[in-house]
Design an enzyme around this catalytic site. Structure first.
Site, PDB file in Angstrom:
ATOM      1  N   GLY A 184     -80.304  20.853 -48.945  1.00 11.06           N
ATOM      2  CA  GLY A 184     -79.270  21.823 -48.623  1.00 11.06           C
ATOM      3  C   GLY A 184     -78.952  21.661 -47.159  1.00 11.06           C
ATOM      4  O   GLY A 184     -79.672  21.002 -46.441  1.00 11.06           O
ATOM      5  N   CYS A 185     -77.839  22.234 -46.689  1.00  9.49           N
ATOM      6  CA  CYS A 185     -77.438  21.909 -45.337  1.00  9.49           C
ATOM      7  C   CYS A 185     -76.428  22.878 -44.754  1.00  9.49           C
ATOM      8  O   CYS A 185     -75.919  23.745 -45.435  1.00  9.49           O
ATOM      9  CB  CYS A 185     -76.797  20.524 -45.287  1.00  9.49           C
ATOM     10  SG  CYS A 185     -77.841  19.242 -45.924  1.00  9.49           S
ATOM     11  N   ALA A 186     -76.150  22.655 -43.462  1.00 11.95           N
ATOM     12  CA  ALA A 186     -75.039  23.315 -42.782  1.00 11.95           C
ATOM     13  C   ALA A 186     -74.136  22.233 -42.208  1.00 11.95           C
ATOM     14  O   ALA A 186     -74.625  21.219 -41.715  1.00 11.95           O
ATOM     15  CB  ALA A 186     -75.569  24.182 -41.652  1.00 11.95           C
TER      16      ALA A 186
END
Lengths: 501, 382
Positions: free
Chosen positions: B19-21
């Site tokens: 998951g990430c930004a």
């Protein structure tokens, strides 16, 4: 029979307390197992004629009948099993080739059952097919390798001819002759309703069925039965049958007794003459000859129909498929060795060819290594038994699957494996008008539609579970599969990891 | 790289979902600004990363070397550096080379050697390869990454550069001294892998030539996409989503000449039911693209920001399973996983919106054509 006496395989067990001697079983059995004994007023059975097709059992109004395997036995022997001994007796008596029908019953590994499917947890969401679009539409045919634009920069959208399937499942080839008129009509009606295709097999196309041409694949086999320009142009695609999974390397033989008026006309051969398909096509002794037939058929249909080349899965299948992918063919259909047949020599059926799972995995991988996977679509058959088999086939790399045995079972087939006798009590593999009329095409097609619709629901459910909402994202997506109980070589060929890895 | 890390499997040895930004900023007028805003923006989304990878891509940062490919390379040994430099000497004119300047940062450790080369293909080699210079350079980069153990080219475009490391992205920005660079657009990525890789090459953005991709999501189509794109000479050595997405965009945009909108119609193709409702002409094109490049459809959640020379494109998966916000103020366009990451650097945007799933937001410099696009609209895809 004398000293070669073969004890019947089955026993017909009749509960005399329940039997009301209504004689339904007698009327239903084309093998003439049942008869009424006037002297005793009771039904009796000659089990030596029983093929265990369950027709009598299914229609007995009082559930008085069941068929059980006989416990009569030879002295136990792991090597010389009873069936081996009996086969020798049979051949010693007849001097002939042993005939068999449907797919091999031998206990070979079924790789579908040794692969497990993935699902989403936490890191990405599963998708509910009841709430979100879930797409199974598939196009079969060559894909353009270079985008072309017109003078205004607009993409030129003309493609090679394609087959559009709403569900990636088609009914595979079964000829009119090997199966009945009503069976064919059931398949045609169902294909039309489902937005998929059925396949005429090598026996030509009955004139009544030209109306279903949009959902028909017409086959050209080595016997060229019923092939003429009208036939070639009647269907949506043309399939060249080079081989069949149940009997790779050999041709076919429909006995003259089955060549009645309609079939004789459809096949364009004389009444009651044997219809013999040669083992090879006598105009195809090499891959370059195949190319000529592919283009001859394209010429005959003005390049409007995709050409399918159907081959049996044999040892060198990936190299063969690579050759076909360069022959101008649009679609390769591969038939695995567990595939069905209306009649085949038993030894060939049970020993020649390879499982479709391994053939598919190695063909898909080879075509990708050579960068020509886009030249052709891949359709596989040869014992696709359920929606999970379909899903696994697509994840291994197939564009679509062919089903035939599953379709026949939906029509009532009980897999008694005596199609070659022509006495199919379910009206499927017979030309006897009395038997054929037992299969109602409207009911048959409804059952086929139900089956494929149910499979499609299941397919969507499993796709959604793994977070995939379009079938093309499943195709060749081997990370979605894991092997269970497979050794390294098998995993390597399948191109998948073991469960837990 | 295998010999240099013994603890846990790295990208390329195991597939690691994350998951990430993500965040991206562009000045449509081409005004250059430092990497500070990108650092401030991503810092707000600290909790969307877990310290296992962060990185930036800046465009327009090397105007003095604009005609040369800027190769950024990680080395894990001096032998790797020697082999790689031998290879580069053999294939390119090396115009300039230096260490990439960094600052010691308490949260950034275990750094490899980090070098930068400005290069141009050797004319004789290029001619005999019968390739154009982009394809030539791309093949060289892929070859180094695949074959030279301990060397990894993580940036290879012209007048752009990727800076990435293991750590939180805001710390990575400080480490690379991004205050010292000025570009007309920046993208940034903070990573939350569900495994514990310790390798810098595995951080994002992922880049090939001047394409760079930051991505948040886990695509369910990964292996279908990978096995298809590998037919065309790409080698997905990292086994990450971002890598395969970048290669697909490179293939579709650079090699097939599709516009970015057409690329979006392939990788986030409209549902068939949506296509049915389009005009006849659009229907034909969408059907054609979807059928022809069926295996490049991406399913599962993703939001990406693609950086390219002269612009940015943001794109969500068709169901919008990942957040993505866009905003504009004056000549600036902002794209980010969260609205807060925009408001922290632009408190009062003129317009702020949530792009629909599968609809690209394409922003290009004014007066400049976005790649081979010809899209003059400053912002599309509302």
């Amino acid at each position: 029979m004398g000293i070669n006496y073969l004890y019947p395989d089955f026993e017909v067990v009749r509960n005399q307390d329940r039997c009301i001697s209504c004689r339904v079983c007698e009327r239903q059995c084309a093998n003439e197992v049942h008869s009424f004994d006037e002297a005793t007023g009771r039904m009796k059975a000659d089990e030596s004629k029983c093929v265990n097709c369950h027709r009598c059992v299914s229609l007995c109004p009082t559930r008085a009948l069941k068929i059980v395997k006989t416990d009569h036995t030879f002295k136990e022997n792991a090597n010389w099993k009873g069936e081996v001994i009996q086969d020798i007796y049979r051949q010693a008596e007849s001097g002939g080739v042993l005939l068999a029908s449907m797919g091999t019953p031998k206990d070979y590994p079924v790789y579908w059952d040794k692969m497990l499917v993935n699902a989403s947890q936490v890191t990405n969401p599963s998708i509910d097919p009841l709430r979100e679009p879930m797409e199974t539409r598939t196009y079969l045919g060559q894909k353009e390798s270079v985008i072309k634009r017109d003078a205004n920069g607009k993409i030129i959208t003309k493609t090679a001819p394609q087959l559009k399937l709403e569900i990636p499942i088609m009914f595979s080839a079964m000829s009119y002759g090997s199966i009945s008129y009503n069976a064919h009509k059931s398949l045609a009606l169902a294909a039309q309703e489902l937005g998929i295709y059925y396949n005429t097999g090598e026996g030509g196309l009955h004139e009544d069925f030209y109306q279903y041409g949009k959902n028909t694949i017409v086959q050209v086999a080595s016997g060229r039965f019923g092939v003429h320009p009208g036939y070639l142009n009647a269907g949506a695609a043309i399939e060249i049958k080079m081989g069949q999974g149940a009997k790779p390397g050999i041709g076919g033989h429909l006995p003259g007794s089955k060549i009645g008026e309609d079939i004789s006309k459809t096949r364009m051969i004389p009444l009651h003459s044997d219809a013999i398909s040669p083992a090879p096509h006598h105009d195809i002794y090499s891959i370059e000859d195949l190319r000529q037939l592919v283009f001859a058929l394209k010429e005959a249909t003005a390049y409007t129909k995709p050409i399918i080349v159907k081959v049996a899965a044999v040892h060198n299948i990936s190299a063969i498929a690579s050759g076909i992918a360069r022959s101008g063919a649009d679609i390769i259909a591969i038939d695995g060795f567990r595939g069905g047949t209306g009649a085949a020599p038993a030894r060939t059926r049970d020993n020649v060819g390879i499982p479709i799972e391994l053939a598919l995995a190695s063909v898909d991988e080879r075509l990708r290594q050579e960068g020509i996977r886009g030249n052709v679509s891949l359709v596989v058959g040869g014992s696709i038994r359920s929606s999970s088999d379909v899903l696994k086939a697509i994840a291994l790399g197939a564009d679509a699957v062919y089903v035939a045995t599953s379709a026949l079972i939906a029509l009532g087939c009980h897999l008694c494996r005596t199609c070659h006798s022509g006495k199919c009590n379910w009206g499927i593999a017979t030309q006897n008008p009395e038997l054929v009329k037992r299969l109602n095409p409207e009911v048959g097609s409804e059952r086929l539609v139900n089956l494929i619709t149910a499979w499609n629901h299941e397919l969507k459910e499993m796709m959604g579970g793994m977070g995939i909402n379009s079938i093309e994202a499943l195709r060749g997506n081997r990370l979605m599969l894991r092997g269970i109980g497979l050794h390294e070589t098998e995993l390597n060929i399948l191109g998948i990891k073991h469960a837990g890895a | 790289m295998n010999g240099y890390h013994q603890r846990t499997p790295l990208e390329g040895e195991v597939r690691i979902p994350s998951g990430c930004a993500i965040s991206g900023i562009i000045s449509r007028s081409g005004k250059r600004f430092s990497g500070r805003e990108a650092i401030s923006s991503i810092a707000v989304m600290h909790d969307r990363s877990n310290g296992l990878g962060g990185g930036f891509a800046g465009y327009g940062i090397y105007p003095e070397y604009a005609d040369f490919y800027a190769l950024h390379v990680f080395y894990y040994s001096s032998e790797a550096k020697r082999s790689c430099e031998d290879f580069l000497e053999e294939h390119f004119d090396l115009i300039n080379l230096s260490k990439i300047p960094t600052t010691k940062h308490h949260a950034i450790t275990d750094e490899p050697l980090i070098w930068r080369y400005f290069v141009t293909p050797l004319p004789t080699k290029l001619a005999s390869s019968q390739l154009d210079e982009n394809e030539y350079t791309a093949r060289c980069v892929i070859k180094i990454n695949r074959e030279i153990d301990g060397a990894y080219v993580f940036s290879s475009g012209k007048n752009m550069g990727v800076f990435k490391a293991v750590g939180y992205p805001e710390d990575v920005g400080e480490f690379y001294r991004l205050d010292d660079y000025e570009g007309y657009s920046w993208t940034v990525h903070g990573r939350y892998p569900t495994n514990t890789p310790g390798w810098w090459g595995g951080a994002h953005p992922f880049s090939l030539l001047d394409y760079s991709v930051v991505h948040n999501g886990e695509i369910s189509s990964y292996d279908a996409n990978r096995r298809f794109i590998e037919m065309f000479g790409y080698s997905c050595t990292l086994m990450t989503d971002t890598e395969v997405i970048t290669y697909m965009i490179d293939y579709l945009h650079r090699k097939q000449g599709l516009s970015f909108e057409e690329v979006a119609n392939v990788i986030a193709a409209p549902f068939w039911s949506t296509i049915e409702r389009k005009s006849q002409e659009e229907k034909e094109v969408c059907t054609y693209l979807r059928n022809t490049f069926a295996s490049m459809l991406i399913t599962g959640p993703f939001s990406i920001i693609l950086g390219f020379s002269g612009g940015l494109m943001a794109l969500n998966d068709r169901l919008k399973l990942r957040s993505l916000v866009a905003a504009e103020k004056d000549d600036r366009v902002y794209l980010a996983s969260e609205e807060a990451a925009i408001r922290v650097i632009c408190p009062e945007p003129d317009r702020l919106w949530y792009p629909s799933g599968g609809k690209p937001v394409i922003v290009t410099l004014e007066g400049q054509q976005g790649g081979q696009d010809g899209h003059q609209l400053p912002v599309s895809g509302l």
